[in-house]
Design an enzyme around this catalytic site. Sequence first.
Site, short mmCIF file in Angstrom:
data_model
loop_
_atom_site.label_atom_id
_atom_site.label_comp_id
_atom_site.label_asym_id
_atom_site.label_seq_id
_atom_site.Cartn_x
_atom_site.Cartn_y
_atom_site.Cartn_z
N HIS A 37 15.48 110.36 -22.81
CA HIS A 37 15.06 111.55 -22.04
C HIS A 37 13.81 112.20 -22.66
O HIS A 37 12.90 112.60 -21.95
CB HIS A 37 16.18 112.61 -22.03
CG HIS A 37 17.46 112.20 -21.38
ND1 HIS A 37 18.69 112.33 -22.00
CD2 HIS A 37 17.72 111.67 -20.17
CE1 HIS A 37 19.64 111.91 -21.17
NE2 HIS A 37 19.08 111.50 -20.06
N LYS B 69 33.98 120.44 -11.19
CA LYS B 69 34.21 119.11 -11.75
C LYS B 69 33.33 118.91 -12.98
O LYS B 69 32.34 118.21 -12.95
CB LYS B 69 33.85 117.96 -10.80
CG LYS B 69 33.79 118.15 -9.37
CD LYS B 69 33.48 116.81 -8.71
CE LYS B 69 32.37 116.93 -7.68
NZ LYS B 69 31.90 115.76 -7.08
N ARG C 237 15.87 102.79 -15.95
CA ARG C 237 16.06 101.84 -17.06
C ARG C 237 16.22 100.46 -16.45
O ARG C 237 15.28 99.90 -15.92
CB ARG C 237 17.30 102.24 -17.89
CG ARG C 237 17.10 103.51 -18.70
CD ARG C 237 18.39 104.05 -19.22
NE ARG C 237 19.30 104.31 -18.10
CZ ARG C 237 20.47 104.90 -18.19
NH1 ARG C 237 20.90 105.28 -19.36
NH2 ARG C 237 21.20 105.12 -17.13
N SER D 261 23.51 108.61 -22.32
CA SER D 261 24.35 109.66 -22.91
C SER D 261 25.79 109.18 -23.00
O SER D 261 26.49 109.43 -23.98
CB SER D 261 24.29 110.93 -22.07
OG SER D 261 22.97 111.39 -21.97
#
Length: 164
Positions: A20, A44, A95, A133
């Site tokens: 990032h 959520k 990616r 992540s």
Amino acid sequence: MTNDTVAIYPGSFDPITNGHVDLVKRTLRVFDKVIVAIATNPDKDHSLFSVEERLRMIDEVFASLQGRVQADSFQGLLVEYAERQNSKVIIRGLRAVSDFEYEFQMAMMNRRLKPQLETLFMMTGESEFYTSSRLVKEVVSLGGNVSGLVPDNVLRKLQEKFKR
Ligand code: PNS
């Protein structure tokens, strides 16, 4: 009124990784400002880090960039948020090929919702190609070493969370 060009870089950033960071720095070659915008959904939320923790980590990472990077959070539709920020551009990183379908769907939906807003894709730097992540959290939770994949302040926070 300012003529600064502002790009919105939305995501979960749970937590921000070096992939990032690389993307933000390369976006700053093209735009005057980048808003790193954490999308939140209180109904959520399965995030490891609270929104406040994520915002603080992002602020620390970009502290030396003279205010050209701003961390923020939003609820609701990204396209509405971008409009409130007077931005016409959403930045997303790509990616592997596997990212493409999800990204393509989101870009098309966002275009349908707000045709005047563009999504620009940037290629993630080659050294961050396999960083995510999700994987970073999994590796640290299992005792693995992710130094070099996340900024140092994030590494410390991850180690605190998993008491490593
Ligand atoms: O880092 P992520 O989880 O891949 O980011 C996904 C994100 C936050 C960009 C996406 O879920 C989003 O834009 N959320 C805000 C709500 C919204 O606008 N949803 C419709 C997207 S087409």
